[in-house]
Design a protein around this motif. Sequence first.
Motif, PDB file in Angstrom:
ATOM      1  N   LEU A 352       0.834  -1.194   0.000  1.00  0.00           N
ATOM      2  CA  LEU A 352       0.000   0.000   0.000  1.00  0.00           C
ATOM      3  C   LEU A 352       0.870   1.246   0.000  1.00  0.00           C
ATOM      4  O   LEU A 352       1.982   1.249   0.544  1.00  0.00           O
ATOM      5  CB  LEU A 352      -0.896   0.033   1.239  1.00  0.00           C
ATOM      6  N   SER A 354       0.997   4.657   1.589  1.00  0.00           N
ATOM      7  CA  SER A 354       0.386   5.370   2.712  1.00  0.00           C
ATOM      8  C   SER A 354       0.219   6.859   2.448  1.00  0.00           C
ATOM      9  O   SER A 354      -0.441   7.557   3.227  1.00  0.00           O
ATOM     10  CB  SER A 354       1.228   5.172   3.975  1.00  0.00           C
ATOM     11  N   SER A 417      -3.961   2.672  -2.846  1.00  0.00           N
ATOM     12  CA  SER A 417      -4.136   3.893  -2.052  1.00  0.00           C
ATOM     13  C   SER A 417      -4.601   3.535  -0.647  1.00  0.00           C
ATOM     14  O   SER A 417      -5.476   2.680  -0.468  1.00  0.00           O
ATOM     15  CB  SER A 417      -5.159   4.823  -2.712  1.00  0.00           C
ATOM     16  N   ARG A 418      -4.041   4.207   0.354  1.00  0.00           N
ATOM     17  CA  ARG A 418      -4.420   3.909   1.737  1.00  0.00           C
ATOM     18  C   ARG A 418      -5.805   4.454   2.068  1.00  0.00           C
ATOM     19  O   ARG A 418      -6.587   3.798   2.749  1.00  0.00           O
ATOM     20  CB  ARG A 418      -3.388   4.499   2.700  1.00  0.00           C
ATOM     21  N   TYR A 419      -6.145   5.654   1.538  1.00  0.00           N
ATOM     22  CA  TYR A 419      -7.402   6.295   1.901  1.00  0.00           C
ATOM     23  C   TYR A 419      -8.340   6.321   0.698  1.00  0.00           C
ATOM     24  O   TYR A 419      -7.962   6.717  -0.410  1.00  0.00           O
ATOM     25  CB  TYR A 419      -7.149   7.721   2.403  1.00  0.00           C
ATOM     26  N   LYS A 432     -11.227  -4.646  -0.727  1.00  0.00           N
ATOM     27  CA  LYS A 432     -10.631  -3.762   0.272  1.00  0.00           C
ATOM     28  C   LYS A 432      -9.536  -4.515   1.024  1.00  0.00           C
ATOM     29  O   LYS A 432      -9.756  -5.606   1.547  1.00  0.00           O
ATOM     30  CB  LYS A 432     -11.700  -3.275   1.245  1.00  0.00           C
ATOM     31  N   GLN A 436      -6.245  -0.461   4.373  1.00  0.00           N
ATOM     32  CA  GLN A 436      -6.954   0.597   3.673  1.00  0.00           C
ATOM     33  C   GLN A 436      -8.037   1.183   4.577  1.00  0.00           C
ATOM     34  O   GLN A 436      -8.657   0.465   5.364  1.00  0.00           O
ATOM     35  CB  GLN A 436      -7.577   0.080   2.374  1.00  0.00           C
TER      36      GLN A 436
END
Length: 742
Positions: A352, A354, A417-419, A432, A436
């Motif tokens: 991921l 961050s 993508s983390r968010y 997911k 995340q």
Amino acid sequence: MPRFSVIVPAYKVQAYLSECLDSVLSQSYPDLELIAVDDCSPDACGAIIDEYAARDTRVRAVHLAENQGLGRARNAGMAEATGDYLVFLDSDDTLTPDALLAVADRIKETGEPDVLVLDYARTYWDGRTVRNQLSGQLTHQGPAPFRLSDRPGLLRVLMVAWNKVCRREFVAAHGFTFPPGYYEDTPWTFPVLMAAESIATLDRVCVHYRQRRQGSILGTTSRKHFDLFEQYDRVFAYVEERPELAVWRPELFRRMIDHYATVFTRRGRLPRGSHGEFLRRARAHYRRHRVPGARLPLRHALVRYGLHRTFRALQLASAVRRRAGKSAVKLARAARCGVLQLHYRIQLRLPLRSDRAVFAASSGRSDPGALEEAFRTHAPHIRTAWIARPEQEPALPPGPRRLRPGTAAYWTALARSRYLVTNTQLERRMRKRRGQVLVQTQQGTPLKHMGLDLREHPAAAGDTDFGELLRDVDRWDHVLSGNRHATVTWERVFPGGYTTLEYGAPRNDVLLRATSVDVSRLRESLGIPEGAVAILYAPTYRDHRRTQLPLLDLERIARRLGPRFVILARPHPVHGGPLGEGTRIIDVGGHPSVESLCLASDVLVTDYASLMFDYAVLDRPIVVHTEDWEAYDAARGTYFDLRAFPPGAVARSEDELIDIFATGHWRGSRSAQLRAAFRERFCPWDDGRAAERVVRHVVLGETELPPVVPLADRKPVPSACARSPLATVPQPSGRLPVTESH
């Protein structure tokens, strides 16, 4: 002598005739005579016309002894006309509100032209309304009046009589009449435009051209479509008698061949076995009226040589080519989809990132947009990107990277993508990952039923897959809420293991940070006159109605309220069409920012739209229109009775709404009391820092968040009302009419 003679011939239109006649007699410009011609119709048309004539002295009934056809019925109406200008209207069409007023104003403005060409819109039986595609030819730009040679593109506008208002003396001087047979408009339209010494245009939809599902004359199969040849013979005979019009022969010739090709190719017009004969007649006309040296497209050559079999072979080849092309496209899409899914699986195995955040919204910026801005302000180390279709991009803020759904970059962003921040459901095939963080912002405070509650309302639920809905809920980590009502509703109708962040609505931060300078700039950009009171009208979508026709007649409301009021008409995105037209009605349906519209307006008029909860943040007047509350509540379901706990005055009808504004109760003391109670319940956290709280908690991990400014200490954004002439009007106090006492 009336200003307008409106001529309506009627034959087998009893289902539509009353609506047509009403549209004329209800015009705000009353100086007219309505000549309704019963063309010996076998249905109730004659009786309907007599009933209207008995009720209104402006109606004159003309009954023909035998059926003579549309053209001669119009001639009979012209023989009775006494008005300055002739207006032709087919009996299944209608005039739009205030159309004749706009026509009268434009005629006066352009110096009494011989012909005024109007704009129109097609209205379909399924509720759609589509404006004339050549409306650009009717622009007011340039000098007016003019000659046809100054704007020859008018010859390409639909060849009908009802989109032209003609000066009666001009018509009489030239002896213009309609011939018998089908396509009688053709030898009327071309000569009228060519002979006119002065022409003007009106860039306003004045006629609704009904597209009947069945029963229109030109949609029937008949040999009468062969009348078209005689009609064009009449056109060219008119030109040959007047050498000065020879310059128009090339354009008339192109229009003729296009018309022949259209009739020939349109299914259902020519009887079986008559296509060869039609094409032979068309070839003879081609040779008779051809203008040497003109460059012509392929289908003109087919008409020229009468290549019936060749034409059919080309049609078949074209159909085969289209089918082959569709198959090839499907195979290519399937292959591309497989490659992208393989790419996504590979990305899922990589670490991921961050420092990456992805944002998505169903429309415009909304809460995800406000959060994206807060990410860049309070967590600048996070790189942001927007998932957006091409039509959404104009509404997005500059700076963030754009991700087109279905691309490799899109799948990479979802995988790494983390968010993830959204107010709608994300890609169903997305997995997911551990680590995340998915923030679901929702789409405002709920009044209507949402989520699992829609199981009891199939009309509103549509094809919702509730199992898929709950699988999406299971991916949520945080859900935003603006108040306790929203919190308990979301947790019940979207049951899951997420954490509710009751921090306020991020999209409302911009409303509280705006200044009076911002408000003035926005009003100027929208064309709101200085000192006017701007009413933002924003109705919601109705699941129980197939067509989203507006319940309010905005033209009538604007007329009754007077020139100091301007209406910003914002249809629901699903509605897709304007809510009204008029000099004091501004269509803002295409405006990308509803927040800007809220800031620019002085008062909100809505029915059941969740926008009222956001607008209450501004502490400006709100009026709710609840005319169909029972039907809406039965079809969609609501969480509380808006009539019992409104944000301001309540109108149960259009007349009550007009009265609320006319008497000033829309901004009276009782309205202020209702709004204060509404804000206390639904806007406790909206102090301009909701997005900051979310970012500090979710991204930065802070537990000590900015304190909430008490409701009483918040400074409202000033509206233009304080500077308008209405500011001096004494405000009502004490008890209000029954419309607001609820």
